[in-house]
Design a protein around this motif. Structure first.
Motif, short mmCIF file in Angstrom:
data_model
loop_
_atom_site.label_atom_id
_atom_site.label_comp_id
_atom_site.label_asym_id
_atom_site.label_seq_id
_atom_site.Cartn_x
_atom_site.Cartn_y
_atom_site.Cartn_z
N PRO A 37 0.55 -0.86 0.10
CA PRO A 37 -0.39 0.19 -0.01
C PRO A 37 1.03 1.53 0.51
N GLY A 38 0.80 2.12 -1.06
CA GLY A 38 1.10 3.25 -1.15
C GLY A 38 2.69 3.22 -1.30
N ILE A 39 3.29 2.40 -1.93
CA ILE A 39 4.53 2.34 -2.63
C ILE A 39 4.07 1.75 -4.15
N ASP A 40 3.23 0.57 -4.47
CA ASP A 40 2.87 -0.22 -5.56
C ASP A 40 2.04 0.76 -5.98
N PRO A 41 1.79 0.76 -7.60
CA PRO A 41 0.48 2.35 -8.09
C PRO A 41 -1.04 1.53 -7.76
N ALA A 42 -2.07 1.23 -8.05
CA ALA A 42 -3.40 0.94 -8.38
C ALA A 42 -3.89 0.69 -9.28
N PRO A 43 -4.03 0.23 -9.94
CA PRO A 43 -4.66 0.28 -11.50
C PRO A 43 -5.32 1.02 -11.09
N GLU A 44 -6.32 1.37 -12.77
CA GLU A 44 -6.99 2.63 -12.69
C GLU A 44 -8.22 1.61 -13.03
N TYR A 45 -9.12 2.97 -11.90
CA TYR A 45 -10.81 1.67 -12.12
C TYR A 45 -11.37 2.97 -11.57
N GLU A 46 -12.02 3.63 -11.80
CA GLU A 46 -13.33 4.46 -11.96
C GLU A 46 -14.53 4.02 -11.39
N ASN A 47 -15.05 4.19 -10.26
CA ASN A 47 -16.67 3.71 -10.21
C ASN A 47 -17.01 5.17 -9.04
N PRO A 48 -17.75 6.21 -9.16
CA PRO A 48 -18.55 7.48 -8.26
C PRO A 48 -18.59 6.12 -7.62
N GLU A 49 -19.44 5.33 -7.19
CA GLU A 49 -19.99 4.72 -5.91
C GLU A 49 -18.60 4.32 -5.59
N LEU A 50 -17.78 3.79 -5.61
CA LEU A 50 -16.23 3.56 -4.52
C LEU A 50 -16.12 4.78 -3.86
N ASP A 51 -16.16 6.13 -4.20
CA ASP A 51 -16.35 7.41 -3.92
C ASP A 51 -16.82 7.49 -2.79
N GLU A 52 -18.31 7.16 -3.15
CA GLU A 52 -19.47 7.64 -1.83
C GLU A 52 -19.40 6.59 -0.57
N LEU A 53 -18.54 5.23 -1.80
CA LEU A 53 -18.10 4.63 0.04
C LEU A 53 -17.64 4.50 0.54
N ALA A 54 -15.70 5.18 0.33
CA ALA A 54 -15.46 4.79 1.08
C ALA A 54 -15.28 6.22 1.99
N GLY A 55 -16.20 7.60 0.88
CA GLY A 55 -17.14 8.42 2.13
C GLY A 55 -17.35 7.85 3.17
N ARG A 56 -18.45 6.97 2.81
CA ARG A 56 -18.91 6.48 4.06
C ARG A 56 -18.28 5.80 5.25
N ILE A 57 -17.38 4.90 5.20
CA ILE A 57 -16.42 3.80 5.65
C ILE A 57 -16.23 5.39 6.67
N VAL A 58 -15.20 6.64 6.19
CA VAL A 58 -14.23 7.16 7.04
C VAL A 58 -15.75 8.07 8.40
N ARG A 59 -16.90 7.58 7.49
CA ARG A 59 -17.52 9.19 8.82
C ARG A 59 -18.03 8.33 10.00
N ALA A 60 -18.14 6.31 9.04
CA ALA A 60 -18.83 5.65 10.21
C ALA A 60 -17.45 5.60 11.50
N ARG A 61 -16.18 5.86 11.20
CA ARG A 61 -15.13 5.51 12.30
C ARG A 61 -14.92 6.47 12.37
N GLU A 62 -15.24 7.51 12.20
CA GLU A 62 -15.03 8.77 12.71
C GLU A 62 -16.46 8.90 13.56
N LYS A 63 -16.99 8.69 13.62
CA LYS A 63 -18.23 8.41 14.54
C LYS A 63 -17.87 7.23 15.29
N GLY A 64 -17.03 6.76 15.40
CA GLY A 64 -16.85 5.76 16.59
C GLY A 64 -17.62 4.20 16.19
#
Length: 329
Positions: A37-64
């Motif tokens: 992670p952070g060294i090997d580049p991620a393959p190109e992949y576009e999916n707007p729902e992945l953006d929304e999902l990542a946001g939900r994951i971070v918000r969940a952890r911010e709220k414990g």
């Protein structure tokens, strides 16, 4: 041998099964193959729902709130263990769940530095899965955990901790890293599906007991899932069935588990996955669609289906999560 009757069916004994030392085995996956992670580049992949999902994951952890990461063994076989480990270490993943194969590949990486044998040839001569060290050590760990009243995942982790000299690659092991961080790692196994069941050292009572404990641990995590996220990567049978039962138990016991986010990651194209399909369509029988994406979110929240190869979806999900946490990728 006793008389065979309908009340005393014939069965095979494992006592005379021949096992083989693993050290010269060719492994299709090694620790050198694991992506960083952070060294090997991620393959190109576009999916707007992945953006929304990542946001939900971070918000969940911010709220414990919890983030449960469930997966099949191919996450490890795709060389993605370090992404899971890093998300555990970063405090993003609060529970890891997998099947028996997931535990075996993880265990083999920890002691051997490699896993995933070449099956087609081995199945022809009966050598498939007959690796002495994997079978004997894992069954020893499970039996010791059984005696101590532990779960399956904790049994393996405690065994590694007590025998560190046997596990020089333990830093690449998901369940061991979870154990060190106090994150539950549970394994939901089936008798007869795993290579350790082929060995003379197998104890099915111990395996069933420890995995049963893991199910109850998993149920507790699901009972706390209100406002949290459940993710499943590639497990198309075990994970959706276990999750649905744990959710039913939680709601039956009065826990509020309504506003939840669920997501299933797989390579099967489902089209409009939120649309109901009838029994005349084969998608109806794809369990994650119903048991993870649609039915659990009928009371609130949202279910996602992220189509793509794990080698593309997991690194990109990781990067999006890290960016939202304002950390360097």
């Amino acid at each position: 041998m006793g008389e065979i009757s309908k009340n005393n069916p014939a069965k095979l004994s494992l006592d005379k099964v021949t096992t083989y030392h693993v050290w010269d085995r060719k492994n299709l996956v090694t620790v050198d193959d694991l992506l960083k992670p952070g060294i090997d580049p991620a393959p190109e992949y576009e999916n707007p729902e992945l953006d929304e999902l990542a946001g939900r994951i971070v918000r969940a952890r911010e709220k414990g709130r919890p983030v449960i990461w469930s997966m099949g063994a191919h996450v490890i076989k795709c060389g993605l263990s370090m992404y899971v480990i890093e998300l555990i270490n970063r405090g993003v993943i609060t529970h890891v769940a997998s099947n028996g194969a997931g535990s075996i590949h993880d265990f083999e990486l920890a002691y051997l530095g490699g896993t995933s044998e070449y099956v087609p040839r081995a199945i022809e001569d009966g050598t498939f899965g007959m690796w002495e060290e994997t079978g004997r050590w894992m069954n020893e760990a499970i039996k010791e955990g059984y005696r101590q009243g532990l779960g399956y995942g904790q049994s393996l982790a405690v065994f590694v901790e007590k025998n560190k000299d046997r596990f020089p690659y333990r830093d690449y092991c998901i369940f061991y890293n979870a154990y060190k961080k106090g994150v539950p790692a549970t394994y939901h196994v089936t008798i007869g599906t795993d290579i350790i069941d082929q060995h003379p050292s197998a104890d099915f009572a111990a395996k069933g007991y420890t995995s049963g404990n893991d199910f109850l641990i998993f149920c507790h995590s699901v009972s706390q899932l209100e406002g949290g996220v459940y993710l499943n990567f590639g497990s198309s049978v075990t994970a959706p069935e276990v999750f649905l039962k744990a959710l039913s138990i939680s709601r039956n016991l009065g826990y509020t588990v309504k506003d939840i986010t669920t997501a299933n990651f797989d390579i099967i194209p489902l089209g409009d996955y939120r649309k109901e399909v009838g029994q005349d369509h084969f998608h109806y029988y794809y369990r994650p669609r119903k048991n993870i994406v649609n039915r659990p979110t009928s009371l609130g929240g949202r279910g996602f289906y992220i189509e793509g190869n794990h080698k593309a979806t997991i690194p990109n999900l990781y990067n999006k999560i890290m960016k939202r946490l304002n950390r360097e990728v």
